[in-house]
Design a protein around this motif. Structure first.
Motif, PDB file in Angstrom:
ATOM      1  N   LEU A 245      35.042  37.689  39.487  1.00 40.90           N
ATOM      2  CA  LEU A 245      33.884  38.239  40.191  1.00 40.90           C
ATOM      3  C   LEU A 245      33.721  37.650  41.579  1.00 40.90           C
ATOM      4  O   LEU A 245      33.237  38.325  42.503  1.00 40.90           O
ATOM      5  CB  LEU A 245      32.620  38.022  39.358  1.00 40.90           C
ATOM      6  CG  LEU A 245      32.624  38.668  37.967  1.00 40.90           C
ATOM      7  CD1 LEU A 245      31.265  38.535  37.313  1.00 40.90           C
ATOM      8  CD2 LEU A 245      33.057  40.127  38.028  1.00 40.90           C
ATOM      9  N   ARG A 249      33.969  39.650  45.214  1.00 42.02           N
ATOM     10  CA  ARG A 249      32.975  39.484  46.278  1.00 42.02           C
ATOM     11  C   ARG A 249      33.662  39.346  47.640  1.00 42.02           C
ATOM     12  O   ARG A 249      33.151  39.813  48.668  1.00 42.02           O
ATOM     13  CB  ARG A 249      32.124  38.248  46.009  1.00 42.02           C
ATOM     14  CG  ARG A 249      31.068  38.393  44.894  1.00 42.02           C
ATOM     15  CD  ARG A 249      30.411  37.051  44.645  1.00 42.02           C
ATOM     16  NE  ARG A 249      29.232  37.089  43.799  1.00 42.02           N
ATOM     17  CZ  ARG A 249      29.229  36.914  42.482  1.00 42.02           C
ATOM     18  NH1 ARG A 249      30.379  36.697  41.845  1.00 42.02           N
ATOM     19  NH2 ARG A 249      28.099  36.953  41.798  1.00 42.02           N
ATOM     20  N   TYR A 464      26.416  39.801  41.536  1.00 41.22           N
ATOM     21  CA  TYR A 464      27.637  40.603  41.643  1.00 41.22           C
ATOM     22  C   TYR A 464      27.290  42.086  41.781  1.00 41.22           C
ATOM     23  O   TYR A 464      27.909  42.798  42.583  1.00 41.22           O
ATOM     24  CB  TYR A 464      28.533  40.369  40.434  1.00 41.22           C
ATOM     25  CG  TYR A 464      29.787  41.212  40.470  1.00 41.22           C
ATOM     26  CD1 TYR A 464      30.750  41.004  41.450  1.00 41.22           C
ATOM     27  CD2 TYR A 464      29.988  42.251  39.558  1.00 41.22           C
ATOM     28  CE1 TYR A 464      31.892  41.799  41.520  1.00 41.22           C
ATOM     29  CE2 TYR A 464      31.118  43.048  39.621  1.00 41.22           C
ATOM     30  CZ  TYR A 464      32.065  42.822  40.601  1.00 41.22           C
ATOM     31  OH  TYR A 464      33.176  43.600  40.678  1.00 41.22           O
TER      32      TYR A 464
END
Length: 518
Positions: A245, A249, A464
């Motif tokens: 995650l 990003r 997220y």
């Protein structure tokens, strides 16, 4: 408490009484044994063929043969294995990392010579001199200086039998590395494998990055995390189960190609294929699909096998694995149908699958209730261990793939693959879910599963979802298990053989005791 053997402590006192420091410093080593064997491999008389230049070496004492006023020492250093040399009878091979040293009392002095007579197998020894060959043709350093550079206080195992016990080898890797040439070779290959992977991705214009190992919300995989606590912030933290995650990003932020060779942690069982602390490669590529990543993986693995093993045919135990591209690609349900008598039509109906299972295996309380979970179970039981040569398994159900993009032609499935080799999952990749609304819904479903008792379900990562809300380009990503890949390319049957210091149950105090308190 570690307990020293008093007999070995007496050896220290004896050396000090002789004026010999057991742990001196300041030595210079100019060559490894490998460099010397290579430099003089074609020289029958190195003492007159450039061998008059002084060289110095350092390493562990393997063998000593005293002959009155002289002695032969055999020293093992960091040099690599199996260096071809030539003797007077023809070519032969000297085991890697080993050089012979000839010590004559008249050359080094009586005090030094008497001190060397006190050496034990395993002591660290330094020597300086010029190169020569013995009458048998063995390349040898004729010492003008020699010294004990580090005293061992523990007897080494018998070299003829080595260290065979797997537990001992893993707990005392420092002994295993000294005693077993195969172990040293495995970890040299591991280093080359990691370096090759890093070079491959840098050549493809990927940016190597680092992401947090301590995370407020663990994500990127369905696994149970390790928990800890940050005292200053007074918050719980988790060791990462995957960097996924955070890497995505970065794609949102404009780094279109990123990779990380990372350590991750999962609070799960220990087996020949699992260690709680493990190494992964994860990489993400914008403007790519899962099909592009399968192409990448074929190229990477084929090239890696050629570099490390010399061929795309890799020997592993009693079989040969073919890493030659292209790898087989097949949907998950097609593979289940191939290895069972279930039809593709029946595999779309959870009730039909359950009826088939009960007829074959009997009823049970913990059986799946959805076709996606059934596929997962059937694949694990009937298919995975049958896939020996590299096979990309595709067409996964969306419900067991919470981070993957749904297929355009079948929303119940996702654009995802797993690479199976020798019955092991080696890689997992997919076209990334970049729809923030869909991602939020899937996180919500994962939280419901966790609330219902599934400890491996994901948390809801609101930041997220916020990152995705800014927009992420079409992206594909993949994780590759480095440890299992190293196992395949080094013919290692346990993950403990390819991790220098694997996670193990602590030793009992008696296991580290000898006879006397430190």
């Amino acid at each position: 408490m570690y307990r020293f053997d008093p007999e070995w402590l007496e050896k220290l006192d004896t050396l000090r009484d002789m004026g010999i420091a057991p742990y001196p410093n300041g030595f210079t080593v100019t060559h490894t044994s490998t460099e010397l064997h290579e430099q003089y491999k074609d020289s029958e008389t190195p003492e007159t063929d450039g061998g008059s230049e002084p060289v110095s070496i350092g390493g562990r004492l393997l063998f000593r043969n005293r002959m009155g006023k002289a002695m032969f020492l055999r020293i093992q250093d960091r040099g690599e294995a199996n260096v071809a040399t030539t003797d007077k009878d023809g070519e032969h091979s000297i085991k890697g990392g080993v050089i012979q040293v000839w010590v004559k009392r008249d050359n080094v002095g009586e005090d030094v010579f008497n001190g060397l007579k006190k050496l034990d197998i395993g002591d660290i020894v330094w020597a300086k001199g010029t190169m020569m060959r013995t009458r048998t043709g063995e390349l040898t350093l004729s010492a003008t200086e020699a010294a004990l550079a580090g005293k061992t206080l523990h007897p080494f195992p018998d070299r003829q039998h080595g260290v065979a016990d797997v537990q001992t080898r893993a707990r005392q890797r420092y002994v295993d590395l000294f005693m077993n040439h195969t172990t040293r070779d495995t970890f040299r290959k591991r280093s080359r494998i990691v370096r090759f992977i890093r070079d491959y991705f840098e050549d493809q214009d990927f940016l190597e990055v680092e992401t947090p190992m301590l995370q407020v919300i663990p994500g990127g995989a369905a696994a149970r995390p390790f928990t800890t606590h940050h005292n200053a912030l007074d918050i719980p933290l988790y060791l990462r189960i995957a960097p996924e995650l955070y890497l995505k990003r970065l794609v949102v932020g404009g780094f279109d190609r990123v990779f990380e060779i990372n350590r991750s942690y999962r609070n799960e069982g220990v087996s020949i294929k699992h260690n709680p602390e493990f190494t992964m490669l994860e990489y993400y590529q914008a403007w790519a699909t899962d099909a592009d990543l399968m192409d990448h993986t074929e190229t990477l693995f084929s090239s890696l096998a050629e570099r490390i093993c010399g061929s795309t045919d890799v020997d592993f135990q009693d079989r040969t694995l073919s890493f030659a591209a292209p790898f087989r690609r097949a949907d998950m349900d097609a593979l289940i149908a191939e290895h069972t008598d279930l039809t593709l039509e029946a595999l779309q109906d959870a009730d039909a699958i359950r009826s088939w299972w009960v007829a074959k295996n009997g009823d049970g309380e913990d059986l799946p209730t959805t076709f996606g979970r059934w596929w997962e179970k059937l694949f694990d039981v009937y298919v995975e261990d049958k896939l020996i040569n590299p096979t990309f398994v595709t067409g996964f159900p969306a419900e067991i793939s919470p981070l993957s993009r749904r297929r355009d032609d079948d929303p119940k499935r996702v654009d995802r693959f797993e690479l199976i080799i020798n019955g092991w999952e080696i890689a997992n990749g997919f076209s990334e879910l970049n729809d923030p609304v869909d991602q939020a819904e899937r996180f919500t479903a994962q939280v419901a599963a966790r609330d219902a008792g599934d400890d491996e379900s994901m948390f809801f990562d609101a930041d997220y979802v916020r990152a995705l809300s800014y927009g992420m380009p079409p992206t594909a990503g993949e994780g590759i298990g480095i440890d299992r890949l190293v196992m395949l390319l080094t013919n290692s049957t346990s993950i403990r053989e390819v991790i220098l210091f694997p996670t193990m149950r602590p030793e009992r105090p008696a296991d580290t005791d000898t006879e006397a308190d430190a």
